[in-house]
Design a protein around this motif. Structure first.
Motif, mmCIF file in Angstrom:
data_model
loop_
_atom_site.group_PDB
_atom_site.id
_atom_site.type_symbol
_atom_site.label_atom_id
_atom_site.label_comp_id
_atom_site.label_asym_id
_atom_site.label_seq_id
_atom_site.Cartn_x
_atom_site.Cartn_y
_atom_site.Cartn_z
ATOM 1 N N ASP A 1 0.704 -1.173 0.132
ATOM 2 C CA ASP A 1 0.093 -0.043 -0.001
ATOM 3 C C ASP A 1 0.897 1.387 -0.096
ATOM 4 O O ASP A 1 0.543 2.060 -0.533
ATOM 5 N N GLU A 2 1.951 1.234 0.755
ATOM 6 C CA GLU A 2 2.718 2.518 0.850
ATOM 7 C C GLU A 2 3.383 2.734 -0.701
ATOM 8 O O GLU A 2 3.320 4.244 -0.929
ATOM 9 N N ARG A 3 3.814 1.658 -1.248
ATOM 10 C CA ARG A 3 4.353 2.263 -2.572
ATOM 11 C C ARG A 3 3.294 2.389 -3.640
ATOM 12 O O ARG A 3 3.311 3.196 -4.609
ATOM 13 N N GLN A 4 2.273 1.728 -3.625
ATOM 14 C CA GLN A 4 0.825 2.090 -4.429
ATOM 15 C C GLN A 4 0.540 3.712 -3.924
ATOM 16 O O GLN A 4 0.297 4.281 -4.964
ATOM 17 N N ALA A 5 0.641 4.119 -2.900
ATOM 18 C CA ALA A 5 0.212 5.561 -2.615
ATOM 19 C C ALA A 5 1.159 6.413 -3.218
ATOM 20 O O ALA A 5 0.685 7.411 -3.959
ATOM 21 N N LYS A 6 2.548 5.769 -3.450
ATOM 22 C CA LYS A 6 3.395 6.944 -3.889
ATOM 23 C C LYS A 6 3.536 6.631 -5.504
ATOM 24 O O LYS A 6 3.487 7.846 -6.143
ATOM 25 N N LYS A 7 2.955 5.624 -6.068
ATOM 26 C CA LYS A 7 2.613 5.608 -7.521
ATOM 27 C C LYS A 7 1.570 6.687 -7.689
ATOM 28 O O LYS A 7 1.703 7.314 -8.654
ATOM 29 N N TYR A 8 0.414 6.757 -7.028
ATOM 30 C CA TYR A 8 -0.756 7.706 -7.338
ATOM 31 C C TYR A 8 -0.269 8.939 -7.189
ATOM 32 O O TYR A 8 -0.588 9.924 -7.856
ATOM 33 N N GLU A 9 0.686 9.214 -6.140
ATOM 34 C CA GLU A 9 1.258 10.743 -6.099
ATOM 35 C C GLU A 9 2.160 10.938 -7.104
ATOM 36 O O GLU A 9 2.079 12.085 -7.684
ATOM 37 N N PHE A 10 2.979 10.088 -7.678
ATOM 38 C CA PHE A 10 3.421 10.170 -9.122
ATOM 39 C C PHE A 10 2.803 10.540 -10.048
ATOM 40 O O PHE A 10 3.081 11.510 -10.850
ATOM 41 N N MET A 11 1.832 9.936 -10.322
ATOM 42 C CA MET A 11 0.845 9.879 -11.209
ATOM 43 C C MET A 11 0.200 11.359 -11.298
ATOM 44 O O MET A 11 -0.048 12.072 -12.488
ATOM 45 N N SER A 12 -0.220 11.847 -10.172
ATOM 46 C CA SER A 12 -0.839 13.337 -10.096
ATOM 47 C C SER A 12 0.306 14.390 -10.451
ATOM 48 O O SER A 12 -0.228 15.050 -11.365
ATOM 49 N N PHE A 13 1.369 14.073 -9.992
ATOM 50 C CA PHE A 13 2.202 15.194 -10.290
ATOM 51 C C PHE A 13 2.629 14.971 -11.687
ATOM 52 O O PHE A 13 2.672 16.171 -12.512
ATOM 53 N N PHE A 14 2.880 13.919 -12.317
ATOM 54 C CA PHE A 14 3.449 13.950 -13.570
ATOM 55 C C PHE A 14 2.278 14.541 -14.564
ATOM 56 O O PHE A 14 2.722 14.984 -15.634
ATOM 57 N N ASN A 15 1.035 14.246 -14.484
ATOM 58 C CA ASN A 15 -0.190 14.893 -15.176
ATOM 59 C C ASN A 15 0.403 16.390 -15.294
ATOM 60 O O ASN A 15 0.330 17.150 -16.270
ATOM 61 N N SER A 16 0.437 17.138 -14.056
ATOM 62 C CA SER A 16 0.888 18.500 -14.136
ATOM 63 C C SER A 16 1.951 19.049 -14.697
ATOM 64 O O SER A 16 2.122 19.683 -15.681
ATOM 65 N N TYR A 17 2.936 18.003 -14.370
ATOM 66 C CA TYR A 17 4.353 18.260 -14.811
ATOM 67 C C TYR A 17 4.403 18.206 -16.636
ATOM 68 O O TYR A 17 4.951 19.091 -17.234
ATOM 69 N N ILE A 18 3.755 17.199 -17.075
ATOM 70 C CA ILE A 18 3.713 17.313 -18.601
ATOM 71 C C ILE A 18 2.910 18.201 -19.064
ATOM 72 O O ILE A 18 2.943 18.892 -20.194
ATOM 73 N N ASP A 19 1.559 18.758 -18.572
ATOM 74 C CA ASP A 19 1.101 19.617 -18.990
ATOM 75 C C ASP A 19 1.728 21.130 -19.310
ATOM 76 O O ASP A 19 1.663 21.750 -20.207
ATOM 77 N N GLU A 20 2.611 21.330 -18.133
ATOM 78 C CA GLU A 20 3.519 22.593 -18.329
ATOM 79 C C GLU A 20 4.490 22.488 -19.378
ATOM 80 O O GLU A 20 4.722 23.140 -19.996
ATOM 81 N N LEU A 21 5.147 21.248 -19.418
ATOM 82 C CA LEU A 21 6.200 20.875 -20.215
ATOM 83 C C LEU A 21 5.882 21.099 -21.526
ATOM 84 O O LEU A 21 6.626 21.427 -22.517
ATOM 85 N N ARG A 22 4.733 20.596 -22.045
ATOM 86 C CA ARG A 22 4.292 20.648 -23.487
ATOM 87 C C ARG A 22 3.901 22.114 -23.794
ATOM 88 O O ARG A 22 3.907 22.486 -24.963
ATOM 89 N N LYS A 23 3.809 23.167 -23.086
ATOM 90 C CA LYS A 23 3.719 24.308 -23.363
ATOM 91 C C LYS A 23 5.041 24.902 -24.101
ATOM 92 O O LYS A 23 4.915 25.723 -24.929
ATOM 93 N N THR A 24 5.994 24.461 -23.885
ATOM 94 C CA THR A 24 7.390 24.685 -24.441
ATOM 95 C C THR A 24 8.192 23.697 -25.097
ATOM 96 O O THR A 24 8.940 23.970 -26.136
#
Length: 255
Positions: free
Chosen positions: A118-141
């Motif tokens: 469960d601990e690593r699954q929670a970190k996976k969800y945290e990564f997924m949420s962060f990565f969404n926002s990160y890629i949205d910003e990256l694609r602007k440039t």
């Protein structure tokens, strides 16, 4: 332009199984590696061999030895290399590396697995949420983006050998599949499915019970490209005959 993505599950182990003889034969222009499990200073012989094959090479290992880590090998020197994504815990695990070229940017991605609990699954969800926002910003440039690597998620039932028995398995959970659906629909192409809608194509097999010989696998490795690159997609193939890892490589060809 031939681009390979390959989770090698330890580059030192893969090298003993003929990885670089195989790579020389493929004549790939660029190679995204995941789970290299090595620091550069631990593999001088491998680095020398990579250079003999004509590759520039860029490494982003995990701080923890023998764990995670990504790399990009390329015969075309990048204009810029971005190490990490700016999120401390993700970068400490060596999961994101990007190289920018004329015409496109290439990212080697190794998403966390949640299979250990469960601990690593929670970190996976945290990564997924962060990565969404990160890629949205990256694609602007960087709108011409290829994200190649091990996502540790099967997108749809066609991508896993037994969807019913794995319905509660990390990597095929409803929340993960929904994230993958939304991520792709937000301007990306699953390049393999762009060309091939047939079942029984997988990129990872358990070492247990002869799963690979029976082709009881999961498709968790992808070349996702932004839609603006659609007219450059020539072909995508999964290469299951490469036996250097519990994963196999995937090959994207661009025009």
């Amino acid at each position: 332009m031939k681009i390979i993505s390959y989770n090698v599950n330890g580059i030192r182990a893969a090298a003993t199984k003929g990885l670089f003889t195989w790579l020389q034969a493929t004549d790939a222009d660029m190679v995204c590696l995941q789970e290299v499990k090595a620091l550069k200073e631990q593999i001088p012989d491998i680095l020398a061999l990579i250079e003999q094959l004509g590759y520039h090479h860029y490494w982003f290992p995990a701080e923890k030895k023998g764990y995670s880590g990504v790399a990009i090998l390329t015969k075309v020197k990048p204009n810029h290399v971005e190490y990490g994504c700016g999120e401390q815990w993700i970068d400490a695990e060596g999961r994101v590396l990007r190289a920018d070229f004329d015409g496109f940017s290439l990212m080697s991605l190794y998403m966390p697995s949640g299979s250990s609990g469960d601990e690593r699954q929670a970190k996976k969800y945290e990564f997924m949420s962060f990565f969404n926002s990160y890629i949205d910003e990256l694609r602007k440039t960087h709108p011409n983006l290829i994200i190649s690597g091990d996502y540790n998620i099967c997108h749809r039932a066609i991508d896993i050998h037994n969807p019913k028995s794995n319905a509660n398995s990390s990597g095929f959970l409803p929340e993960e599949r929904e994230w993958m659906e939304l991520f792709i629909n937000n301007g990306f192409i699953d390049s393999f499915r762009h060309f091939n809608q047939d079942p029984h194509h997988y990129t990872w097999w358990s070492y247990r019970a002869g799963a690979r010989g029976k082709n009881l696998g999961w498709r968790i490795d992808y070349h996702l490209t932004t839609k603006v690159l659609e007219n450059r997609l020539k072909s995508v193939r999964i290469l299951p005959d490469a036996l250097h890892s519990d994963h196999c490589p995937i090959l994207l060809e661009l025009v």
